[in-house]
Design a protein around this motif. Structure first.
Motif, PDB file in Angstrom:
ATOM      1  N   ARG A   1       0.855  -1.195   0.000  1.00 15.67           N
ATOM      2  CA  ARG A   1       0.000   0.000   0.000  1.00 15.67           C
ATOM      3  C   ARG A   1       0.885   1.237   0.000  1.00 15.67           C
ATOM      4  NH1 ARG A   1      -3.668  -2.031   5.151  1.00 15.67           N
ATOM      5  NH2 ARG A   1      -3.902  -4.212   4.424  1.00 15.67           N
TER       6      ARG A   1
ATOM      7  N   HIS B   1       0.629   5.356   2.217  1.00 15.99           N
ATOM      8  CA  HIS B   1       0.122   5.015   3.546  1.00 15.99           C
ATOM      9  C   HIS B   1       1.219   5.285   4.585  1.00 15.99           C
ATOM     10  CE1 HIS B   1      -3.062   3.087   1.317  1.00 15.99           C
ATOM     11  NE2 HIS B   1      -3.710   2.797   2.440  1.00 15.99           N
TER      12      HIS B   1
ATOM     13  N   GLU C   1      -4.065   6.963   5.413  1.00 18.01           N
ATOM     14  CA  GLU C   1      -4.046   6.945   3.950  1.00 18.01           C
ATOM     15  C   GLU C   1      -3.989   8.393   3.475  1.00 18.01           C
ATOM     16  OE1 GLU C   1      -6.460   5.126   0.110  1.00 18.01           O
ATOM     17  OE2 GLU C   1      -7.230   4.787   2.137  1.00 18.01           O
TER      18      GLU C   1
END
Length: 554
Positions: A75, A78, A94
């Motif tokens: 991810r 993040h 996020e």
């Protein structure tokens, strides 16, 4: 088993991919604050210079490709903002949406690296570091926007700074380099760094050493000595500081260097939390003490090791030698282990050897000169460090010496290494073997040597300096006060040598050794000038930068 890895470059991605190879059932989540994962940060300067033209070539993997091949949950964008080590939970923001969530873990790996140590307030001049893809994009935009002829200031003459300078010059940009230390490439000793500085100046770089940027005003960088540098933009490569914020949040111990303290298995002081990369302390191979070594090779290797530990393997990290290499235009500089400056500061006894061999057999076209420096423990014959400056062949010789250090091969034993030979790759007596020959001669007392910076004192004490090169070489350039008798004529002209101590020298030390053997067997008190005229010349160019021995504590 769920492992959360914070940081998706070098150490972090090495840990993630190795863990997957060891455990197909593990849940692996990688959280990367930036927009890219697994990119080639060591290639960034070369994209600035146009050597690596395709920007996409730097982006080694994407979250999608990593998911397809390794089943990793990567991810990007993040940021970890909190760690609860008791309940094994990280808080994750996020960045694109502002949403915050909590992520549980069984094992947590911190691989957040280091941040640039900024040396200038860029107010008035656009300033960038050179550590991320975003930095490269921004520098490219600054180059495109700069008026002709464009100018740049690079702060920091270390590995990244020199790579930045080279690649800016490749783009036709007038470049000034400001270095805080007495010479560029501070891991090298001054006489070894002197050719690098000369090459920079030959390429038109304005090199300012022992200089710092005090402030930016009216589009100019004002130096502490009052000098001013006008530039369209600044590349700040003044160094790095370890990122320890998350370690502090977790309550992990920091070490004496300011980096994250870990054991030999990469584990922090907090259970189930490991750390790897530039923000983590390593163990120095020579002192056994903590040190900060910010090298991509170590980050990748330690990431792999941590994955082994998490998977239940009995894995331990080896001490760090700090082996490094950089290319600066037509020269390559490399080092491993300690420098003479470090040995002097630690008051550690050492013997110094300089040689100047060719990269391969001189009768085969394209041979390049190398300057090699070996540092040896006089009591044990252990190799303490090495530095090489030259062209082709520097990389393989420094690697051989690093392996020798890691394997406990002594300096004299280098003479007996069996290394690959063909005339286009080396010589029958490889430069590494030649270091061993000199080391063995010194260890056994077959010859004695003094260093370039000891010559003045020897001559002041009454020693005769005997130049055993040819008359033509002597006429082209000589050490003041030297007497010229060619080594080929020496046996017939012994009567011309005054009584008392004698220092012999040639171009690089080899003929000097022959002359010293002739004279010593005829009763002369003789020493050879280590590295000959070439080392003396480089040393004289850097004399005011020579480190001084540390004073013993009272």
């Amino acid at each position: 088993m769920k492992t959360v890895i914070v940081g998706g470059v070098a150490g972090g991605m090495s840990a993630a991919t190795r863990l997957r190879r060891l455990d197909e059932t593990a849940e692996i989540v990688v959280l990367e604050r930036g927009p890219y994962a697994s990119y080639a940060n060591c290639g960034l300067p070369y994209h600035v210079g146009g050597v690596i033209r395709d920007r996409a070539a730097l982006l080694l993997q994407t979250p999608g490709s990593l998911a397809a091949r390794f089943r990793l949950d990567v991810r990007v964008g993040h940021e970890v903002t909190g760690i609860d080590p008791e309940n094994r939970i990280v808080t994750v923001l996020e960045l694109a949406t502002g949403d915050e969530r909590r992520e549980t873990y069984d094992e947590l790996v911190l691989a957040v690296g280091a941040s640039a140590r900024t040396a200038a307030d860029g107010d008035g001049i656009p300033t960038r570091t050179l550590r991320t893809v975003e930095d490269v994009d921004a520098i490219g935009a600054l180059i495109d926007a700069a008026a002709e002829p464009a100018s740049a200031l690079v702060i920091g003459g270390g590995f990244i700074g020199l790579e930045a300078v080279e690649n800016l010059v490749r783009r036709g940009i007038r470049t000034t380099l400001v270095q805080r230390g007495a010479h560029v490439l501070s891991p090298l000793d001054p006489e070894m760094a002197a050719p690098i500085e000369a090459e920079l100046r030959r390429r038109g770089v304005d090199v300012r050493t022992s200089a710092t940027v005090e402030r930016i005003e009216h589009g100019e960088a004002v130096l502490a000595d009052g000098g001013r540098v006008r530039a369209d933009f600044i590349v700040d490569a003044a160094g790095v500081v370890p990122n320890v914020h998350l370690a502090r949040l977790a309550g992990a111990r920091l070490g004496p260097t300011g980096g994250i303290a870990v054991d030999t298995r990469g584990r922090t002081s907090v259970p189930h939390i490991s750390a790897v990369g530039d923000g983590v302390e390593k163990v120095d191979a020579l002192s056994g003490e903590e040190s900060l070594v910010t090298m991509a090779g170590l980050a990748n290797r330690h990431g792999r090791s941590v994955a082994d530990v998490i998977a239940g393997r009995d894995e331990h990290n080896a001490p760090a030698l700090g082996t490094a290499i950089v290319e600066v235009f037509d020269l390559v500089a490399a080092k491993t282990g300690w420098s003479e400056r470090q040995l002097l500061a630690a008051q550690r006894p050492h013997r110094v050897i300089h040689t100047h061999p060719a990269s391969h057999a001189t009768y085969y076209p394209g041979a390049r000169d190398m300057s090699m420096k070996l540092l040896v423990d006089p009591a044990t014959d252990a190799i303490l460090g090495a530095q090489i400056v030259g062209g082709d062949g520097v990389d393989k010789r420094i690697d051989v010496l690093a392996v020798a250090m890691a394997g406990g091969i002594t300096a004299s034993a280098l003479a007996r290494l069996e290394l690959a030979y063909a005339p286009q790759f080396g010589s029958a007596k490889d430069p590494v073997n030649q270091l061993g020959y000199v080391a063995e001669n010194l260890r056994t007392g077959t010859t004695r040597a003094i260093q370039w910076h000891e010559l003045d004192a020897a001559m002041d004490a009454g020693a005769v300096l005997l130049d055993v090169r040819s008359p033509a070489e002597h006429a082209a350039g000589a050490i003041p006060g030297s007497v010229n008798i060619s080594v080929d004529e020496l046996r017939d002209r012994l009567a011309e040598i005054p009584d008392g101590p004698v220092v012999v020298h040639c171009a690089v030390g080899q003929r000097g050794h022959t002359a010293a053997r002739i004279l010593s067997q005829r009763g002369f008190d003789v020493v050879n000038l280590d590295g000959g005229y070439r080392t003396w010349t480089a040393g004289e160019a850097s004399r005011d930068r020579m480190p001084q021995p540390a004073r013993a504590a009272a």
